[in-house]
Design an enzyme around this catalytic site. Structure first.
Site, PDB file in Angstrom:
ATOM      1  N   ARG A  47      -2.259  -6.391  -8.216  1.00 27.85           N
ATOM      2  CA  ARG A  47      -0.927  -7.199  -7.984  1.00 27.85           C
ATOM      3  C   ARG A  47      -1.036  -8.290  -8.894  1.00 27.85           C
ATOM      4  O   ARG A  47       0.039  -8.400  -9.343  1.00 27.85           O
ATOM      5  CB  ARG A  47      -1.028  -7.672  -6.551  1.00 27.85           C
ATOM      6  CG  ARG A  47      -1.029  -6.963  -5.279  1.00 27.85           C
ATOM      7  CD  ARG A  47      -1.435  -7.436  -4.185  1.00 27.85           C
ATOM      8  NE  ARG A  47      -2.910  -7.628  -4.158  1.00 27.85           N
ATOM      9  CZ  ARG A  47      -3.472  -8.259  -3.219  1.00 27.85           C
ATOM     10  NH1 ARG A  47      -2.999  -8.279  -2.099  1.00 27.85           N
ATOM     11  NH2 ARG A  47      -4.663  -8.706  -3.255  1.00 27.85           N
ATOM     12  N   SER A  57      -3.077  -7.598   3.196  1.00 26.61           N
ATOM     13  CA  SER A  57      -3.122  -7.678   4.592  1.00 26.61           C
ATOM     14  C   SER A  57      -3.620  -8.889   5.277  1.00 26.61           C
ATOM     15  O   SER A  57      -3.214  -9.100   6.384  1.00 26.61           O
ATOM     16  CB  SER A  57      -4.227  -6.388   4.857  1.00 26.61           C
ATOM     17  OG  SER A  57      -3.884  -5.398   4.298  1.00 26.61           O
ATOM     18  N   HIS A 100       0.856  -1.097  -0.166  1.00 27.31           N
ATOM     19  CA  HIS A 100      -0.076   0.020   0.114  1.00 27.31           C
ATOM     20  C   HIS A 100       0.940   1.305   0.072  1.00 27.31           C
ATOM     21  O   HIS A 100       0.765   2.443  -0.700  1.00 27.31           O
ATOM     22  CB  HIS A 100      -1.089  -0.040   1.237  1.00 27.31           C
ATOM     23  CG  HIS A 100      -1.945  -1.036   1.340  1.00 27.31           C
ATOM     24  ND1 HIS A 100      -2.250  -1.713   2.461  1.00 27.31           N
ATOM     25  CD2 HIS A 100      -2.926  -1.536   0.475  1.00 27.31           C
ATOM     26  CE1 HIS A 100      -3.173  -2.604   1.983  1.00 27.31           C
ATOM     27  NE2 HIS A 100      -3.552  -2.277   0.915  1.00 27.31           N
ATOM     28  N   LYS A 114     -15.466  -8.357   3.938  1.00 26.76           N
ATOM     29  CA  LYS A 114     -14.267  -8.728   4.795  1.00 26.76           C
ATOM     30  C   LYS A 114     -14.730  -8.386   6.374  1.00 26.76           C
ATOM     31  O   LYS A 114     -15.313  -7.147   6.377  1.00 26.76           O
ATOM     32  CB  LYS A 114     -13.103  -8.045   4.503  1.00 26.76           C
ATOM     33  CG  LYS A 114     -12.365  -8.228   3.227  1.00 26.76           C
ATOM     34  CD  LYS A 114     -10.978  -7.463   3.143  1.00 26.76           C
ATOM     35  CE  LYS A 114     -10.498  -7.606   1.591  1.00 26.76           C
ATOM     36  NZ  LYS A 114      -9.621  -6.542   1.333  1.00 26.76           N
TER      37      LYS A 114
HETATM   38  O1  PNS Z   1      -8.888  -2.664   0.216  1.00 28.34           O
HETATM   39  P1  PNS Z   1     -10.020  -3.392  -0.042  1.00 28.34           P
HETATM   40  O2  PNS Z   1     -10.676  -4.056   0.872  1.00 28.34           O
HETATM   41  O3  PNS Z   1      -9.738  -4.385  -1.603  1.00 28.34           O
HETATM   42  O4  PNS Z   1     -11.054  -2.264  -0.663  1.00 28.34           O
HETATM   43  C1  PNS Z   1     -12.243  -2.381  -1.369  1.00 28.34           C
HETATM   44  C2  PNS Z   1     -13.054  -0.942  -1.474  1.00 28.34           C
HETATM   45  C3  PNS Z   1     -13.300  -0.581   0.259  1.00 28.34           C
HETATM   46  C4  PNS Z   1     -12.420  -0.009  -2.154  1.00 28.34           C
HETATM   47  C5  PNS Z   1     -14.720  -1.221  -1.798  1.00 28.34           C
HETATM   48  O5  PNS Z   1     -15.248  -2.466  -1.176  1.00 28.34           O
HETATM   49  C6  PNS Z   1     -15.346  -0.030  -1.820  1.00 28.34           C
HETATM   50  O6  PNS Z   1     -15.140   0.751  -2.559  1.00 28.34           O
HETATM   51  N1  PNS Z   1     -16.182   0.232  -0.897  1.00 28.34           N
HETATM   52  C7  PNS Z   1     -16.989   1.325  -0.574  1.00 28.34           C
HETATM   53  C8  PNS Z   1     -18.377   1.205  -0.950  1.00 28.34           C
HETATM   54  C9  PNS Z   1     -18.748   1.127  -2.277  1.00 28.34           C
HETATM   55  O7  PNS Z   1     -18.709   2.266  -2.988  1.00 28.34           O
HETATM   56  N2  PNS Z   1     -19.404  -0.147  -2.841  1.00 28.34           N
HETATM   57  C10 PNS Z   1     -19.666  -0.092  -4.020  1.00 28.34           C
HETATM   58  C11 PNS Z   1     -18.331  -0.490  -5.080  1.00 28.34           C
HETATM   59  S1  PNS Z   1     -18.825  -0.725  -6.675  1.00 28.34           S
END
Ligand code: PNS
Length: 159
Positions: A90, A128, A17, A41
């Site tokens: 990744r 993570s 990150h 998660k």
């Molecule tokens: O680090 P991660 O867990 O891969 O991040 C995923 C994240 C937080 C970017 C994704 O879950 C997200 O955008 N959450 C916010 C809620 C949202 O907008 N959901 C619709 C996505 S299309």
């Protein structure tokens, strides 16, 4: 002013990150690291803990801000006047999910572009969840997370 948002669960932040944070902070005028919940998660660290860790890791970067939000990412990005969402890619295994997110976000807001960063090859294996598994099982995480937060991560698992 070009503003980008780097969203994620950062539970905890890893060297993968921070490497993306350093690189993207050189390209944009302002980079907002936005901690939020990933609905699929269960988190280990609280949002406050994750923000604090990210603040420590980015202390020297003047154009980087750490924040958190709940709700839709596109709404948050618009509120912050950001025109770009940064995501790390990744490996092929990330691709399907990341494309799904990017396309869904584009469908909700045409004004926001998702830009993918390929991490340094030293970090393509890093996640993570693996850091947490290694820490829980008594392994060394020193080379996986920034030195300034290694103790904080380990403290979750010390008896
Ligand atoms: O680090 P991660 O867990 O891969 O991040 C995923 C994240 C937080 C970017 C994704 O879950 C997200 O955008 N959450 C916010 C809620 C949202 O907008 N959901 C619709 C996505 S299309």
């Amino acid at each position: 002013m070009k503003i980008a948002v780097y969203p994620g669960s950062f539970d905890p932040p890893t060297n993968g990150h921070t490497e993306i944070i350093y690189r993207s902070s050189k390209i944009f005028d302002k980079l907002i690291i936005a901690v939020t919940r990933n609905f699929s998660k269960k988190s280990t660290f609280s949002v406050e803990e994750r923000k604090e860790m990210l603040e420590k890791c980015t202390d020297s970067l003047r154009n980087v801000e750490v924040d958190s939000f709940s709700g839709l990412l596109v709404d948050y990005a618009q509120k912050k006047k950001a025109s770009v969402i940064i995501r790390g890619l990744r490996a092929v295994s990330d691709f399907e999910y990341e494309v799904q997110l990017a396309l869904m976000n584009r469908r909700m807001s045409k004004k926001i572009e998702t830009i993918f960063f390929i991490p340094d090859e030293n970090y393509t294996f890093l996640s993570s969840s693996l850091v947490k598994e290694i820490a829980e099982l008594g392994g060394k995480i020193n080379e996986l997370v920034p030195a300034v937060i290694a103790n904080k991560v380990m403290s979750k698992y010390r008896k």
